[in-house]
Design a protein around this motif. Structure first.
Motif, PDB file in Angstrom:
ATOM      1  N   LEU A  14       0.858  -1.188   0.000  1.00 57.78           N
ATOM      2  CA  LEU A  14       0.000   0.000   0.000  1.00 57.78           C
ATOM      3  C   LEU A  14       0.893   1.237   0.000  1.00 57.78           C
TER       4      LEU A  14
ATOM      5  N   GLY B 147      -8.322  -5.044   8.425  1.00 56.45           N
ATOM      6  CA  GLY B 147      -8.701  -6.418   8.112  1.00 56.45           C
ATOM      7  C   GLY B 147      -8.095  -7.292   9.203  1.00 56.45           C
TER       8      GLY B 147
ATOM      9  N   GLU C 246     -13.097  -7.836   7.341  1.00 52.36           N
ATOM     10  CA  GLU C 246     -12.743  -6.424   7.180  1.00 52.36           C
ATOM     11  C   GLU C 246     -13.404  -5.577   8.265  1.00 52.36           C
ATOM     12  N   LYS C 247     -12.591  -4.846   8.989  1.00 52.37           N
ATOM     13  CA  LYS C 247     -13.026  -3.870   9.988  1.00 52.37           C
ATOM     14  C   LYS C 247     -14.147  -4.383  10.913  1.00 52.37           C
TER      15      LYS C 247
ATOM     16  N   VAL D 184      -4.228  -7.028   9.240  1.00 52.22           N
ATOM     17  CA  VAL D 184      -3.588  -6.991   7.921  1.00 52.22           C
ATOM     18  C   VAL D 184      -2.821  -5.669   7.828  1.00 52.22           C
ATOM     19  N   ALA D 185      -1.507  -5.766   7.592  1.00 56.33           N
ATOM     20  CA  ALA D 185      -0.656  -4.586   7.765  1.00 56.33           C
ATOM     21  C   ALA D 185      -0.026  -4.086   6.465  1.00 56.33           C
ATOM     22  N   SER D 186      -0.850  -3.964   5.428  1.00 51.99           N
ATOM     23  CA  SER D 186      -0.491  -3.221   4.209  1.00 51.99           C
ATOM     24  C   SER D 186       0.590  -3.818   3.289  1.00 51.99           C
TER      25      SER D 186
ATOM     26  N   TYR E 139       1.101  -7.572   1.103  1.00 52.02           N
ATOM     27  CA  TYR E 139       0.452  -8.827   0.771  1.00 52.02           C
ATOM     28  C   TYR E 139       1.264  -9.530  -0.317  1.00 52.02           C
TER      29      TYR E 139
ATOM     30  N   GLN F 145     -13.956  -4.681  -1.552  1.00 55.78           N
ATOM     31  CA  GLN F 145     -12.916  -4.856  -0.537  1.00 55.78           C
ATOM     32  C   GLN F 145     -12.024  -6.037  -0.890  1.00 55.78           C
TER      33      GLN F 145
ATOM     34  N   THR G  53     -10.274  -7.589   1.210  1.00 50.95           N
ATOM     35  CA  THR G  53     -10.467  -8.586   2.272  1.00 50.95           C
ATOM     36  C   THR G  53     -11.630  -9.533   1.939  1.00 50.95           C
TER      37      THR G  53
HETATM   38  C1  G1P Z   1      -6.932  -1.292   4.102  1.00 48.19           C
HETATM   39  C2  G1P Z   1      -7.483  -2.721   4.131  1.00 48.19           C
HETATM   40  C3  G1P Z   1      -7.412  -3.299   5.539  1.00 48.19           C
HETATM   41  C4  G1P Z   1      -5.986  -3.196   6.072  1.00 48.19           C
HETATM   42  C5  G1P Z   1      -5.526  -1.719   6.022  1.00 48.19           C
HETATM   43  C6  G1P Z   1      -4.086  -1.542   6.496  1.00 48.19           C
HETATM   44  O1  G1P Z   1      -7.819  -0.480   4.827  1.00 48.19           O
HETATM   45  O2  G1P Z   1      -8.809  -2.726   3.632  1.00 48.19           O
HETATM   46  O3  G1P Z   1      -7.807  -4.659   5.507  1.00 48.19           O
HETATM   47  O4  G1P Z   1      -5.917  -3.685   7.398  1.00 48.19           O
HETATM   48  O5  G1P Z   1      -5.630  -1.231   4.678  1.00 48.19           O
HETATM   49  O6  G1P Z   1      -3.223  -2.260   5.718  1.00 48.19           O
HETATM   50  P1  G1P Z   1      -7.827   1.140   4.692  1.00 48.19           P
HETATM   51  O7  G1P Z   1      -6.690   1.621   5.552  1.00 48.19           O
HETATM   52  O8  G1P Z   1      -7.660   1.433   3.251  1.00 48.19           O
HETATM   53  O9  G1P Z   1      -9.159   1.555   5.253  1.00 48.19           O
END
Ligand code: G1P
Length: 289
Positions: free
Chosen positions: A128, A170, A189-190, A202-204, A206, A228, A230
């Motif tokens: 990300l 996630g 998710e959330k 889930v830490a960005s 994958y 999503q 997730t």
């Molecule tokens: C996204 C993902 C989430 C993940 C997070 C951080 O969420 O949907 O699953 O845990 O990134 O990596 P966002 O931060 O875009 O809301």
């Protein structure tokens, strides 16, 4: 061999307005380097040679940043600023970088689906574009690749978060197969604190096998009416092995004001040129509060 990375960088950055009104959140600097450059450097240090960025409206500065800058290079050469010239050239020479446009903001899953054609039938990583992770034993993306090579399934970087923060991420449901590796049974998710099956988020970062695209294609809009990632993972895990890695290292969320401030200070403290002066100033400043 995992050679391709996808970096989604299309989101609006609403948590960081007004700075993100006309410039991409991924271009926000930590000290003197935009966040997305650190992300690309992590991918390259992990053996990635091909990067696809998913960008949206208002993100042209990212393209510019990774393009050659002949005029700037000429000026630096004339001034004999060879150190900066090398740094600037390195940015555009790091990897083969490609761009694809996500025309509508339909969520992270939709952004990743835009990479299907480019990625083809091979495993790939996702980083990300607004989050830094610093690994203690090498880059976190490399840690994921190592787990993939051993277990031959998709792998997601996991971080323990405080229970009250699970609703921001996630979350994995799974069983430990080693000290650091979890075999996933489900992804949510959330979730609320009550719904969350763990506090491993889930830490960005994958790593997916290419089947993820088949599941993304079938995924309907979920949380926030967005497609999503997730939700696609949740279907995929029923039929394909997926793992989570409690990575060694630290995550910096730059899209958040406090995260941004803390990251700049930490990176400043880790910079040999800035460290001593920054410590002296911080001490003096805090004493006067
Ligand atoms: C996204 C993902 C989430 C993940 C997070 C951080 O969420 O949907 O699953 O845990 O990134 O990596 P966002 O931060 O875009 O809301």
């Amino acid at each position: 061999m995992v050679k391709k990375a996808v970096i989604p960088a299309a989101g609006y950055g609403t948590r960081f307005l007004p700075a993100t009104k006309s410039s991409p959140k991924e271009m926000i600097p930590i000290i003197d380097t935009p966040v997305i450059q650190y992300v690309v450097e992590e991918a390259v240090a992990s053996g990635i040679t091909d990067i696809l960025m998913i960008i949206g409206k208002g993100k042209r500065a990212i393209e510019e940043h990774f393009d050659r800058s002949p005029l700037l290079e000429e000026t630096l050469a004339q001034k004999n600023n060879t150190e900066m010239l090398a740094k600037i050239r390195a940015i555009s020479d790091m990897a083969n970088i490609h761009f694809v446009w996500q025309k509508e903001m339909n969520g992270l899953g939709d952004a990743i689906l835009h990479a299907k054609h480019h990625v083809g039938n091979e495993p790939f990583v996702i980083l990300l574009g607004d989050t830094l992770v610093q690994g203690e034993d090498g880059p976190v993306t490399k840690q994921l690749i190592d787990v993939y090579n051993k277990y031959k399934g998709s792998v997601v970087a996991l971080e323990e978060v405080k229970p009250e923060l699970v609703s921001r991420y996630g979350i994995v449901d799974g069983n430990a197969v080693s000290d650091k590796v979890i075999k996933a049974k489900n992804w949510i998710e959330k979730p609320s604190i009550e719904e969350a099956p763990s506090n491993l988020a889930v830490a960005s970062r994958y790593l997916f096998t290419p089947e993820i695209f088949d599941y993304l294609e079938k995924t309907l809009p979920g949380k926030n009416n967005e497609i999503q990632l997730t939700d696609a993972m949740r279907e995929m895990v029923k039929y394909h092995p997926m793992y989570g890695l409690k990575f060694n290292g630290k995550r910096y969320d730059i899209g958040d004001k406090m995260g941004f401030l803390k990251t700049n200070i930490e990176f400043g403290l880790n910079d040999p040129e800035l460290r001593n002066e920054l410590i002296d100033w911080l001490k003096e400043f805090v004493e006067d509060l």
